[in-house]
Design an enzyme around this catalytic site. Structure first.
Site, PDB file in Angstrom:
ATOM      1  N   ALA A   1       0.834  -1.205   0.000  1.00  0.00           N
ATOM      2  CA  ALA A   1       0.000   0.000   0.000  1.00  0.00           C
ATOM      3  C   ALA A   1       0.862   1.246   0.000  1.00  0.00           C
ATOM      4  CB  ALA A   1      -0.926  -0.005   1.216  1.00  0.00           C
TER       5      ALA A   1
ATOM      6  N   PHE B   1       4.293   3.811   3.728  1.00  0.00           N
ATOM      7  CA  PHE B   1       4.390   2.768   2.709  1.00  0.00           C
ATOM      8  C   PHE B   1       4.350   1.397   3.375  1.00  0.00           C
ATOM      9  CE2 PHE B   1       6.947   5.363  -0.682  1.00  0.00           C
ATOM     10  CZ  PHE B   1       5.854   6.209  -0.827  1.00  0.00           C
ATOM     11  N   GLU B   2       3.547   0.509   2.830  1.00  0.00           N
ATOM     12  CA  GLU B   2       3.525  -0.905   3.230  1.00  0.00           C
ATOM     13  C   GLU B   2       4.129  -1.682   2.062  1.00  0.00           C
ATOM     14  OE1 GLU B   2       2.276  -2.377   6.015  1.00  0.00           O
ATOM     15  OE2 GLU B   2       1.235  -0.721   7.025  1.00  0.00           O
ATOM     16  N   ILE B   3       5.294  -2.290   2.286  1.00  0.00           N
ATOM     17  CA  ILE B   3       6.072  -2.788   1.149  1.00  0.00           C
ATOM     18  C   ILE B   3       5.918  -4.282   0.887  1.00  0.00           C
ATOM     19  CG2 ILE B   3       7.758  -0.947   1.437  1.00  0.00           C
ATOM     20  CD1 ILE B   3       9.681  -3.044   2.629  1.00  0.00           C
TER      21      ILE B   3
END
Length: 418
Positions: free
Chosen positions: A225, A294-296
């Protein structure tokens, strides 16, 4: 009767063994071949900085309260170290490893620093163009914000996200602090006893206030995300800031996230509201024009108890893909960020009313900036921090009282005239 009893015991042992085997099979251990330990990771970064003093500097900031100690390492990239205090440059602040169980985020921090030092390179990138863009930047990287929590994970508590005394560092900031939703889980979201009760959060607040970045990114894992404010509401900010942030995130999603990433406000996209988060503070209080979370990485097929697999790649191919895709995404931000500067305007031109912060925050940020610039000689000021705040408040109070008495005297003299 004995045969029945033996059968019963055999049945119970078989069930227990099956359950135990199933339980053990659901927990994926840390892949030590892929992931550095926290100590080794910080040593690797320290050695990297030592090899490239013309580009990188390193500082370790320590503080504590109530018997709890914490430290945070900060790596600063600036192609000319003499320009590290140049306020005209575009400033970027990145934080990794805020939750202990999200090991992949700190590995990404190491990869980004390796590329900045030119020991590793991005494929399909023009080095000349990249260097030209990096000349305009000062980048501060916090590779492992939650060192104490990470040590718990390395000790076997693979689901631990909180710090060394059980507080979620991403719920300990002051914007909408302490509000609890119906599904509140203290193991996951304990906000602490007060805003900024935790030494780690205090260090990050001081760093943000003194550095005053144009871009902030808080890097996590658990899903894929690209989030903007707000986390404590299901809406995004009004007006042009949202459009600028959406434009940048859409490009990142298309080019580097391969359209897999969710985009929107953290509170409106995840399905739950988060109160007291770092990104909301950075946007509302520090006034960072471009503030992101940020969700990586995330494995939706993993069991909720299999935390290492849920939050971190477990095989070499996926591990490398995540680091390659997201390091490219960050360097895209490094190139596009200064181009946004003219649209955003200098942060110094922000309205003074919009930049008001508390006295405590101002003094903390001021002393942090002095310490960063002049070293340990300024640490003695921390001993008198409470006295400084007290005297400053008394000065303000006495000034207001004197002004009130002066105005009253004038009003009284006017009313007594014939």
């Amino acid at each position: 009767m004995a045969s029945i009893l033996s059968f019963f015991i055999f049945f119970v042992l078989t069930c227990f063994s099956s359950a135990n085997a199933e339980s053990n099979s659901t927990f994926t251990p840390i892949n030590r071949d892929l992931y550095h330990s926290s100590i080794d990771l910080l040593e690797q970064i320290k050695a990297l900085v030592h090899r490239h003093p013309d580009k990188l500097t390193l500082e370790t900031i320590k503080t504590g309260n109530k018997g709890y100690q914490a430290e945070i390492t900060v790596a600063t990239y600036c192609r000319s170290r003499r320009g590290s205090d140049d306020r005209s440059k575009f400033r970027i602040l990145l934080s990794f490893g805020q939750h202990g169980r999200e090991l992949i985020t700190s590995e990404l921090a190491l990869r980004i620093l390796s590329i900045l030092s030119e020991e590793q390179f991005l494929p399909n990138t023009n080095p000349t163009s990249l260097k030209s863009a990096l000349d305009k930047l000062i980048i501060k990287v916090v590779p492992l914000e939650n060192l104490n929590g990470r040590k718990f994970v390395e000790g076997g508590d693979l689901c631990e996200r909180r710090n060394g005394r059980g507080v979620d560092l991403n719920r300990n900031w002051s914007v909408d602090w302490g509000k609890k939703e119906k599904d509140y889980d203290p193991y996951e979201e304990n906000p602490g006893s007060a805003p900024f009760s935790e030494p780690e959060t205090q260090i990050m607040r001081k760093l943000a206030l003194s550095f005053d970045p144009h871009i902030w990114v808080n890097v996590h894992s658990g899903m894929e995300a690209l989030f903007m404010p707000y986390d404590h509401r299901n809406t995004t900010p009004d007006g042009s800031p949202t459009e600028r942030m959406k434009s940048l995130l859409n490009e990142l999603n298309q080019v580097h996230c391969h359209n897999r990433c969710m985009i929107g406000s953290g509170g409106g996209s995840v399905g739950y509201l988060a109160h007291g988060t770092a990104t909301d503070y950075m946007y509302d209080i520090v006034k960072v024009p471009l503030a992101f979370t940020f969700e990586i990485y995330g494995d939706p097929t993993a069991s909720s108890k299999d935390c290492f697999k849920m939050f971190n790649p477990v095989d070499l191919t996926t591990f490398n893909r995540v680091l390659n895709d997201w390091s490219a995404a960050f360097f895209k931000i490094f190139k596009l960020g200064p181009l946004q500067l003219d649209e955003i305007g200098s942060k110094g031109s922000t309205s003074n009313l919009d930049k008001w912060v508390s006295i405590d925050e101002y003094l903390d940020g001021y002393l942090m900036e002095r310490r960063n610039r002049y070293g340990k000689k300024m640490e003695v000021l921390d001993l008198g921090m409470q006295e400084i705040r007290t005297y400053f408040r008394l000065f303000l109070l006495s000034s207001v009282l004197l002004l009130f008495m002066f105005c009253s005297r004038i009003a009284k003299s006017k009313s007594s005239r014939p």
